[in-house]
Write a protein that holds these residues in place. Structure first.
Motif, PDB file in Angstrom:
ATOM      1  N   ASN A 222      29.484   1.333 -23.189  1.00 26.89           N
ATOM      2  CA  ASN A 222      30.362   2.222 -23.943  1.00 26.89           C
ATOM      3  C   ASN A 222      29.735   3.605 -24.040  1.00 26.89           C
ATOM      4  N   ARG A 224      28.456   5.261 -26.347  1.00 23.58           N
ATOM      5  CA  ARG A 224      27.287   5.472 -27.201  1.00 23.58           C
ATOM      6  C   ARG A 224      26.049   4.749 -26.672  1.00 23.58           C
ATOM      7  N   LEU A 549      41.910  -0.419 -30.749  1.00 21.91           N
ATOM      8  CA  LEU A 549      40.897   0.434 -30.131  1.00 21.91           C
ATOM      9  C   LEU A 549      40.709   0.047 -28.669  1.00 21.91           C
ATOM     10  N   SER A 552      36.039  -0.922 -25.104  1.00 22.32           N
ATOM     11  CA  SER A 552      34.655  -0.467 -25.185  1.00 22.32           C
ATOM     12  C   SER A 552      34.268  -0.004 -26.581  1.00 22.32           C
ATOM     13  N   GLU A 553      35.241   0.162 -27.470  1.00 21.08           N
ATOM     14  CA  GLU A 553      34.969   0.625 -28.835  1.00 21.08           C
ATOM     15  C   GLU A 553      35.049  -0.507 -29.853  1.00 21.08           C
ATOM     16  N   ASP A 584      39.350   2.653 -37.506  1.00 20.34           N
ATOM     17  CA  ASP A 584      38.069   3.240 -37.118  1.00 20.34           C
ATOM     18  C   ASP A 584      36.938   2.275 -37.449  1.00 20.34           C
ATOM     19  N   HIS A 587      30.390   3.636 -36.842  1.00 23.25           N
ATOM     20  CA  HIS A 587      29.087   3.141 -36.414  1.00 23.25           C
ATOM     21  C   HIS A 587      27.963   3.919 -37.112  1.00 23.25           C
TER      22      HIS A 587
END
Length: 608
Positions: A222, A224, A549, A552-553, A584, A587
């Motif tokens: 992803n 991040r 989402l 990947s999130e 949301d 993270h």
């Protein structure tokens, strides 16, 4: 889930017992003449010499472990055979500090054992060892056998073969095929000197001086830097745990997305916590990716913001109140309703009969005010002492925080630890018989587990039903690297029962009022693709909004190199069909080595 520290300490206590207590049951020992390491390792996971004495096994010392309950050293044959399935390295268990050094050429005599980290009941694979050794140092200062490279090209894309049905699903007796399966590839290198280079960190450094990297940088990555776990068939083959044979003070404090540049090398071991582990003599330099904690958007006037946040065994003695408060105010933008999980009682894990948590909750509320947030009000129900699982004496429970300037709580007396909340009709609309109330709290599905907390809120004249959950943890499940494939997930049986009860309760609300706004949220302790979630969703009574989402999130938790979903917010059809909601996963914890909780909070904004 139980705290990592309590689970690990309990397991370490077990691990301190001598290795023989966790060995595979073997046939009667026999003596074998001098053999090579690849003969000892053999072509399956179990040594053909298991239980037998071997003499004068030669090798070069590649690593020495002087700490913990598994002291010993690794040796490797500098003259390998031609079979890729047979490892050329093996661990020598000494039980006390070894008197050898890296580079020593040694002869070892002893008994071959198959040690199972965590004990045979864990379902883990075993580590081939030579135990009760007699060691002769032949020479010193020898060149250590070159490290075998582990990278994207060498590790197969398939994770594991299916277990042998005749052996209860075990892969132990299957011939290794290191070119076909990742687990077989790692097993074929067990005990050998291996290396990875320029690897990205996919689980941050934890309190036990370990981290996870991936040798496959594009595998389910992803933005991040993590590696996402998206199904039971996408175990992510490039994940590898890194520990160190050096000083813990020198171990890198890494976050997800950071890189260990250069070479990290050392023997390949198998750990109780995560399976195949590179125990490093040398660790690459840490290069930071500069990962920052996320913040969500502020809800608009007409939006109701509802959040769930597992604060990991929060009690008055903790030093994290200011940080949790800052997270709620600054990263979550002060949601209107917050479901908190793992709020402990006023004396924390002290098992003294205390069940009230007003000191804990009010300390958090005061910290939120000091951080610039609203003075939340709160509702909860104290559990029966030591009946809801978690740390003994801690009496964890769910708590509703709500901002009285934005939303009101409808109080209806009658809810307590053992009284079941029901649904009634009031002027043609659904209403709870008790608010707050607990869903079927005496049902066996909630044994030693948290009972769902239901509450009735009003936002701009519209009633919203919120159900705060903390389902049974995954404790006791077999790991992805287990000898049984597919691994057995015994804990989900109870979660399925719990999901059935929550879904039935939501259905009882919708049977009275089809367009009711219902939210079931919390630490579900299971994935968005799991049967637990499917049972919760039922025939459309609920829908897990994290699925809005991109794949990947979708993660709220990071475990053994896999970013995964444990925390969820599920919504009723009236909310989903409105198509004006925003979800949301914020993270702020799971990717960081200095986390204040092991869970990321989740926020839903919508127009009731």
């Amino acid at each position: 889930m139980p705290s990592k520290s309590s689970a690990r300490l309990a397991a370490l206590t077990v691990a301190a017992v001598c290795s023989a207590a966790s060995a595979v049951v073997l046939t009667s020992p026999a003596h074998a003449d001098s053999v090579r390491i690849h003969d000892v390792q053999g072509t399956t996971r179990i040594s053909p010499y298991a239980g037998q004495k071997v003499a004068d096994v030669t090798g070069i010392v590649t690593g020495v472990r002087t700490y913990g309950s598994s002291k010993g050293f690794w040796i490797q044959d500098p003259n390998p055979d031609a079979d890729p399935a047979t490892s050329e390295g093996v661990f020598v268990f000494t039980s006390s500090t070894p008197k050898v050094a890296v580079g020593d050429s040694v002869k070892v005599s002893g008994t071959v054992s198959e040690y199972v980290p965590g004990g045979t009941s864990s379902g883990n694979q075993s580590v081939t060892e030579i135990t009760k050794p007699t060691i002769t140092v032949v020479s010193s200062g020898n060149t250590v056998p070159a490290a075998t490279v582990i990278d994207a090209d060498s590790v197969p894309d398939a994770y594991t073969p299916a277990g042998d049905a005749a052996a209860n699903g075990s892969i132990n007796g299957l011939a290794l095929d290191p070119s076909a399966y990742a687990l077989d590839h790692y097993e074929s290198l067990e005990g050998m000197n291996v290396q990875v280079a320029d690897t990205r960190v996919v689980t941050a450094t934890d309190a036990y001086t370990e981290l996870w990297v991936t040798v496959k940088p594009h595998e389910h990555a992803n933005r991040r830097g993590g590696t996402v776990y998206g199904s039971y068939d996408s175990q992510n083959t490039g994940r590898l745990q890194i520990q160190s044979l050096g000083s813990t003070a020198a171990f890198p404090k890494a976050n997800v997305g950071d890189t260990l540049t250069g070479t990290t090398d050392g023997p390949l071991d198998y750990s109780q916590y995560g399976g195949y582990t590179l125990v490093a003599n040398r660790i690459g330099a840490l290069e930071s990716a500069g990962l920052e904690r996320e913040s969500t958007e502020k809800q608009r006037n007409g939006e109701l913001a509802v959040a769930t946040y597992n604060v990991e065994n929060l009690d008055p003695s903790d030093a994290t109140f200011e940080e949790h408060a800052s997270a709620i105010v600054n990263n979550l933008e002060s949601p209107d309703i917050v479901s908190l999980e793992e709020i402990q009682d006023n004396t924390g894990a002290k098992d003294d009969g205390t069940t009230a948590a007003d000191v804990t909750v009010n300390k958090l509320i005061d910290a939120i005010v000091a951080a610039g947030g609203p003075r939340y009000e709160w509702r909860s129900i104290d559990p029966v002492n030591d009946e809801d699982g978690g740390q003994t004496g801690g009496n964890i429970r769910q708590v509703f925080l709500f901002n009285p300037d934005r939303v009101s709580f409808t109080d209806r007396a009658g809810g307590d630890a053992t009284t079941a909340v029901g649904v009634t009709r009031d002027h043609g609309k659904a209403a709870l018989t008790a608010s707050p109330g607990r869903i079927d709290p005496t049902n066996a599905a909630w044994e030693k587990s948290r009972k769902p907390l239901a509450g009735e809120f009003v936002f701009r004249g519209r009633t919203v039903f919120v159900i705060a959950n903390h389902f049974n943890s995954k404790g006791g499940d077999q790991g992805l690297t287990a000898q049984y494939q597919p691994p057995v997930r015994i804990s989900e049986v109870q979660r399925h029962q719990q999901a059935t009860l929550v879904n039935a309760f939501v259905k009882s609300i919708l049977d009275v009022q089809k367009n009711a706004d219902v939210i079931a949220l919390g630490d579900i302790n299971d994935f968005e693709f799991s049967d637990t979630t499917k049972i919760l969703e039922g025939d459309g009574e609920l829908w897990s909004a994290i699925k809005s989402l991109p794949r990947s999130e979708r993660y709220t938790y990071n475990y053994q190199g896999n970013e995964q979903v444990l925390d969820q917010i599920l919504v009723s059809p009236s909310i989903r069909r409105g198509c004006d909601y925003e979800y949301d996963s914020v993270h702020i914890n799971s990717e960081f080595n200095d986390q204040i909780s092991d869970h990321d909070p989740q926020v839903l904004r919508f127009h009731p």
